[in-house]
Design an enzyme around this catalytic site. Structure first.
Site, PDB file in Angstrom:
ATOM      1  CD  GLU A  25     -51.001 -84.398   6.490  1.00 41.43           C
ATOM      2  OE1 GLU A  25     -52.174 -84.364   6.099  1.00 41.43           O
ATOM      3  OE2 GLU A  25     -50.683 -84.445   7.695  1.00 41.43           O
ATOM      4  CB  SER A  81     -54.025 -87.623   6.968  1.00 44.07           C
ATOM      5  OG  SER A  81     -55.192 -87.353   7.687  1.00 44.07           O
ATOM      6  NE  ARG A  99     -53.260 -81.504   6.737  1.00 49.97           N
ATOM      7  CZ  ARG A  99     -54.364 -81.036   7.327  1.00 49.97           C
ATOM      8  NH1 ARG A  99     -54.653 -79.738   7.263  1.00 49.97           N
ATOM      9  NH2 ARG A  99     -55.164 -81.839   8.000  1.00 49.97           N
TER      10      ARG A  99
HETATM   11  P1  FAD Z   1     -41.881 -83.394  12.677  1.00 49.32           P
HETATM   12  O1  FAD Z   1     -42.490 -84.668  12.222  1.00 49.32           O
HETATM   13  O2  FAD Z   1     -40.879 -83.449  13.750  1.00 49.32           O
HETATM   14  O3  FAD Z   1     -41.257 -82.653  11.418  1.00 49.32           O
HETATM   15  C1  FAD Z   1     -41.962 -82.580  10.194  1.00 49.32           C
HETATM   16  C2  FAD Z   1     -41.064 -81.874   9.161  1.00 49.32           C
HETATM   17  O4  FAD Z   1     -40.880 -80.505   9.526  1.00 49.32           O
HETATM   18  C3  FAD Z   1     -39.669 -82.464   9.063  1.00 49.32           C
HETATM   19  O5  FAD Z   1     -39.250 -82.354   7.718  1.00 49.32           O
HETATM   20  C4  FAD Z   1     -38.819 -81.548   9.944  1.00 49.32           C
HETATM   21  O6  FAD Z   1     -37.464 -81.506   9.554  1.00 49.32           O
HETATM   22  C5  FAD Z   1     -39.496 -80.204   9.749  1.00 49.32           C
HETATM   23  N1  FAD Z   1     -39.435 -79.359  10.941  1.00 49.32           N
HETATM   24  C6  FAD Z   1     -39.879 -79.672  12.183  1.00 49.32           C
HETATM   25  N2  FAD Z   1     -39.712 -78.632  13.011  1.00 49.32           N
HETATM   26  C7  FAD Z   1     -39.146 -77.650  12.285  1.00 49.32           C
HETATM   27  C8  FAD Z   1     -38.739 -76.305  12.584  1.00 49.32           C
HETATM   28  N3  FAD Z   1     -38.850 -75.774  13.793  1.00 49.32           N
HETATM   29  N4  FAD Z   1     -38.173 -75.570  11.585  1.00 49.32           N
HETATM   30  C9  FAD Z   1     -38.042 -76.079  10.333  1.00 49.32           C
HETATM   31  N5  FAD Z   1     -38.404 -77.337   9.998  1.00 49.32           N
HETATM   32  C10 FAD Z   1     -38.953 -78.111  10.969  1.00 49.32           C
HETATM   33  N6  FAD Z   1     -51.748 -82.731  11.097  1.00 49.32           N
HETATM   34  C11 FAD Z   1     -52.753 -81.870  10.832  1.00 49.32           C
HETATM   35  O7  FAD Z   1     -52.554 -80.867  10.125  1.00 49.32           O
HETATM   36  N7  FAD Z   1     -54.002 -82.055  11.327  1.00 49.32           N
HETATM   37  C12 FAD Z   1     -54.320 -83.107  12.111  1.00 49.32           C
HETATM   38  O8  FAD Z   1     -55.448 -83.254  12.541  1.00 49.32           O
HETATM   39  C13 FAD Z   1     -53.281 -84.043  12.407  1.00 49.32           C
HETATM   40  N8  FAD Z   1     -53.538 -85.132  13.174  1.00 49.32           N
HETATM   41  C14 FAD Z   1     -52.543 -86.022  13.441  1.00 49.32           C
HETATM   42  C15 FAD Z   1     -52.833 -87.132  14.241  1.00 49.32           C
HETATM   43  C16 FAD Z   1     -51.846 -88.046  14.557  1.00 49.32           C
HETATM   44  C17 FAD Z   1     -52.181 -89.230  15.427  1.00 49.32           C
HETATM   45  C18 FAD Z   1     -50.520 -87.860  14.072  1.00 49.32           C
HETATM   46  C19 FAD Z   1     -49.445 -88.834  14.439  1.00 49.32           C
HETATM   47  C20 FAD Z   1     -50.225 -86.778  13.266  1.00 49.32           C
HETATM   48  C21 FAD Z   1     -51.231 -85.846  12.944  1.00 49.32           C
HETATM   49  N9  FAD Z   1     -50.989 -84.722  12.123  1.00 49.32           N
HETATM   50  C22 FAD Z   1     -51.983 -83.818  11.872  1.00 49.32           C
HETATM   51  C23 FAD Z   1     -49.639 -84.516  11.526  1.00 49.32           C
HETATM   52  C24 FAD Z   1     -48.632 -83.824  12.479  1.00 49.32           C
HETATM   53  O9  FAD Z   1     -49.102 -83.847  13.787  1.00 49.32           O
HETATM   54  C25 FAD Z   1     -48.382 -82.379  12.061  1.00 49.32           C
HETATM   55  O10 FAD Z   1     -47.855 -82.316  10.760  1.00 49.32           O
HETATM   56  C26 FAD Z   1     -47.399 -81.679  13.011  1.00 49.32           C
HETATM   57  O11 FAD Z   1     -47.382 -80.302  12.765  1.00 49.32           O
HETATM   58  C27 FAD Z   1     -45.980 -82.244  12.897  1.00 49.32           C
HETATM   59  O12 FAD Z   1     -45.215 -81.703  13.946  1.00 49.32           O
HETATM   60  P2  FAD Z   1     -43.854 -82.350  14.420  1.00 49.32           P
HETATM   61  O13 FAD Z   1     -43.231 -81.426  15.380  1.00 49.32           O
HETATM   62  O14 FAD Z   1     -44.101 -83.729  14.892  1.00 49.32           O
HETATM   63  O15 FAD Z   1     -43.049 -82.363  13.054  1.00 49.32           O
HETATM   64  N1  EPU Z   2     -64.029 -91.456   5.237  1.00 46.88           N
HETATM   65  C1  EPU Z   2     -64.372 -92.700   4.764  1.00 46.88           C
HETATM   66  N2  EPU Z   2     -63.559 -93.754   5.075  1.00 46.88           N
HETATM   67  C2  EPU Z   2     -62.437 -93.604   5.830  1.00 46.88           C
HETATM   68  C3  EPU Z   2     -62.092 -92.323   6.304  1.00 46.88           C
HETATM   69  C4  EPU Z   2     -62.918 -91.255   5.991  1.00 46.88           C
HETATM   70  O1  EPU Z   2     -65.367 -92.869   4.079  1.00 46.88           O
HETATM   71  O2  EPU Z   2     -61.760 -94.614   6.068  1.00 46.88           O
HETATM   72  C5  EPU Z   2     -64.918 -90.320   4.920  1.00 46.88           C
HETATM   73  C6  EPU Z   2     -66.093 -90.204   5.882  1.00 46.88           C
HETATM   74  O3  EPU Z   2     -67.248 -89.917   5.120  1.00 46.88           O
HETATM   75  C7  EPU Z   2     -65.774 -89.009   6.731  1.00 46.88           C
HETATM   76  C8  EPU Z   2     -64.933 -88.150   5.786  1.00 46.88           C
HETATM   77  O4  EPU Z   2     -64.234 -89.106   4.975  1.00 46.88           O
HETATM   78  O5  EPU Z   2     -66.924 -88.348   7.135  1.00 46.88           O
HETATM   79  C9  EPU Z   2     -63.948 -87.263   6.491  1.00 46.88           C
HETATM   80  O6  EPU Z   2     -63.194 -88.024   7.440  1.00 46.88           O
HETATM   81  P1  EPU Z   2     -62.514 -87.336   8.712  1.00 46.88           P
HETATM   82  O7  EPU Z   2     -63.484 -86.421   9.367  1.00 46.88           O
HETATM   83  O8  EPU Z   2     -61.910 -88.404   9.543  1.00 46.88           O
HETATM   84  O9  EPU Z   2     -61.418 -86.429   8.068  1.00 46.88           O
HETATM   85  P2  EPU Z   2     -60.316 -86.694   6.948  1.00 46.88           P
HETATM   86  O10 EPU Z   2     -60.689 -85.904   5.742  1.00 46.88           O
HETATM   87  O11 EPU Z   2     -60.087 -88.134   6.758  1.00 46.88           O
HETATM   88  C10 EPU Z   2     -58.936 -84.609   7.646  1.00 46.88           C
HETATM   89  C11 EPU Z   2     -57.503 -84.283   7.943  1.00 46.88           C
HETATM   90  C12 EPU Z   2     -57.165 -84.713   9.357  1.00 46.88           C
HETATM   91  C13 EPU Z   2     -58.049 -83.944  10.324  1.00 46.88           C
HETATM   92  C14 EPU Z   2     -59.510 -84.276   9.998  1.00 46.88           C
HETATM   93  C15 EPU Z   2     -60.467 -83.463  10.826  1.00 46.88           C
HETATM   94  C16 EPU Z   2     -56.295 -84.310   5.861  1.00 46.88           C
HETATM   95  C17 EPU Z   2     -55.335 -85.039   4.993  1.00 46.88           C
HETATM   96  N3  EPU Z   2     -56.630 -84.923   6.994  1.00 46.88           N
HETATM   97  O12 EPU Z   2     -59.048 -86.028   7.652  1.00 46.88           O
HETATM   98  O13 EPU Z   2     -55.806 -84.345   9.616  1.00 46.88           O
HETATM   99  O14 EPU Z   2     -57.784 -84.296  11.644  1.00 46.88           O
HETATM  100  O15 EPU Z   2     -59.785 -83.986   8.602  1.00 46.88           O
HETATM  101  O16 EPU Z   2     -60.473 -82.150  10.373  1.00 46.88           O
HETATM  102  O17 EPU Z   2     -56.709 -83.216   5.519  1.00 46.88           O
HETATM  103  C18 EPU Z   2     -53.583 -85.115   9.412  1.00 46.88           C
HETATM  104  O18 EPU Z   2     -53.419 -84.183   8.616  1.00 46.88           O
HETATM  105  O19 EPU Z   2     -52.664 -85.895   9.751  1.00 46.88           O
HETATM  106  C19 EPU Z   2     -54.919 -85.325   9.969  1.00 46.88           C
HETATM  107  C20 EPU Z   2     -55.214 -86.329  10.791  1.00 46.88           C
END
Ligand code: FAD
Ligand code: EPU
Length: 346
Positions: free
Chosen positions: A329, A233, A163
């Protein structure tokens, strides 16, 4: 400064918070972006470039210009062994993953359904289900908003970490990501190391199956931002020392933790929060998601401050119980722009 023509950001941020902003404008080209940015700076307005708004929390109204990134393009070329994908930073990440799979170009399926723009993907090195952006990145193109100079950074220069990247550090202020290059191997191999995918059989599984499974898992675990505001997250999974990990394991043998390639240990923040009995905990209009404690939700017309105070409370409780300091994050935006030091907020 005060707002004459309030516009709400509600529809442009996945937290669905009713933040007011002075001006919102979208750009379709790098030239437009540069001109608009320069104009805002001349006027003395704070500027913020947004993709999908899925990783930001607005703590208050924003006294400046929000630029929505619609710089879209897609060029696919190939060598005998690889696909090269050049894509605009304003393209939608999930649509790209879907499009490539439909056209038999594999390698992004584990990162399906991550919301947001392609341009934001390198910033926090998005990752999910055993894969990170760095694994497919070829280069990242940026523009320096001070002078319009463009630069192409290769993977090493991007300094990707969990991240983290150079775009959160050296290239955080006054730089924009304008396009991204991906490199995908034609000889595809499934990545099925993540716990939820381990049951799959390497020789039988297809990229399309993995794509479908990931979408299904994600839909079951994470709230859909169209229905319940959230930013995925809220905190990062903390990296802890071996000694702390051993201490926790001796008290909680079932604690989920993962050994990293560099020997450090990543512990599940969701689990830590759940152990503090905070699942479903509410503060104002904000709440801890009932299925995934790492996700904070806009439960009922939450303000940015509701979410912030809830996050603070969680951080305090986890620190009291485990002596672990959670790092956020999600990026915090104040009146005049990003609040750089999260310690001043959380
Ligand atoms: P924004 O929220 O629009 O911007 C984020 C930051 O980056 C801001 O500071 C903005 O100014 C800057 N920025 C945006 N675009 C640019 C650019 N082109 N140049 C310079 N700066 C810029 N993240 C994960 O890593 N893994 C996951 O599994 C994951 N799951 C998610 C699930 C949900 C339901 C949600 C809501 C979010 C999740 N995220 C996850 C977080 C998010 O999707 C990522 O961080 C994504 O890359 C953000 O993209 P965005 O375009 O929405 O960024
Ligand atoms: N868990 C719990 N309780 C909870 C949530 C999770 O006990 O309420 C435990 C469970 O044992 C589970 C483990 O945590 O098996 C891992 O949970 P999960 O697979 O949902 O993944 P996470 O570690 O909670 C991370 C990323 C997610 C990404 C998933 C899948 C971060 C901060 N988050 O979540 O990314 O989608 O793994 O790879 O690294 C995001 O960054 O926004 C995001 C959603």
């Amino acid at each position: 400064m005060y707002f004459n023509n309030y516009e709400t950001l509600k529809n442009y941020i996945t937290f669905n918070i009713d933040t007011k902003v002075k001006r919102i404008c979208s750009v379709k080209s790098v030239e437009e972006l540069f001109i608009l940015w320069k104009y805002a700076k001349l006027k003395g307005w704070p500027v913020l470039l947004l993709g999908g708004g899925s990783n930001v929390l607005f703590i208050s109204n924003f006294y400046g210009l929000i630029i929505l990134n619609k710089i879209r393009s897609l060029i696919i070329t190939e060598s005998s062994k690889e696909w090269f994908i050049h894509v605009g930073s304003g393209n939608n990440w999930h649509q790209l993953v879907k499009y490539l799979i439909k056209n038999d170009i594999y390698g992004l399926e584990n990162m399906a359904l991550i919301p947001g723009s392609v341009g934001a993907a390198p910033i926090q090195n998005i990752g999910a289900y055993g894969m990170e952006f760095k694994d497919v990145c070829h280069y990242v193109n940026i523009i320096d908003m001070n002078n319009g100079n463009k630069r192409c950074l290769d993977v090493t220069e991007c300094q990707f970490g969990y991240r983290d990247s150079v775009f959160k550090n050296k290239y955080r202020q006054n730089f924009a990501i304008i396009s991204v290059g991906l490199k995908l191997k034609k000889l595809w191999k499934p990545v099925i190391t993540y716990t939820d995918l381990k049951y799959l059989i390497e020789k039988k599984v297809t990229a399309k199956t993995i794509f479908d499974i990931i979408c299904k898992i994600r839909k079951s675990k994470l709230p859909d931002p169209c229905l319940i505001g959230n930013a995925g997250s809220f905190f990062k999974n903390p990296i802890i020392s071996n000694t702390t990990a051993k201490k926790i394991k001796s008290i909680y043998p079932l604690c989920p933790k993962y050994l990293q390639v560099d020997g450090t240990i990543k512990i599940s923040a969701g689990w830590l929060i759940e152990q503090c009995n905070l699942k479903g905990y509410k503060y104002g209009g904000a709440a801890v998601h009932i299925n995934q404690a790492l996700v904070l939700i806009n439960n009922n017309n939450a303000t940015g401050k509701d979410i912030l105070y809830l996050a603070r409370y969680i951080k305090k409780k986890v620190n009291e119980k485990f002596k672990i300091i959670l790092e956020s994050e999600v990026r915090f935006i104040g009146k005049y722009g990003e609040i750089n030091s999260i310690n001043s907020v959380l």
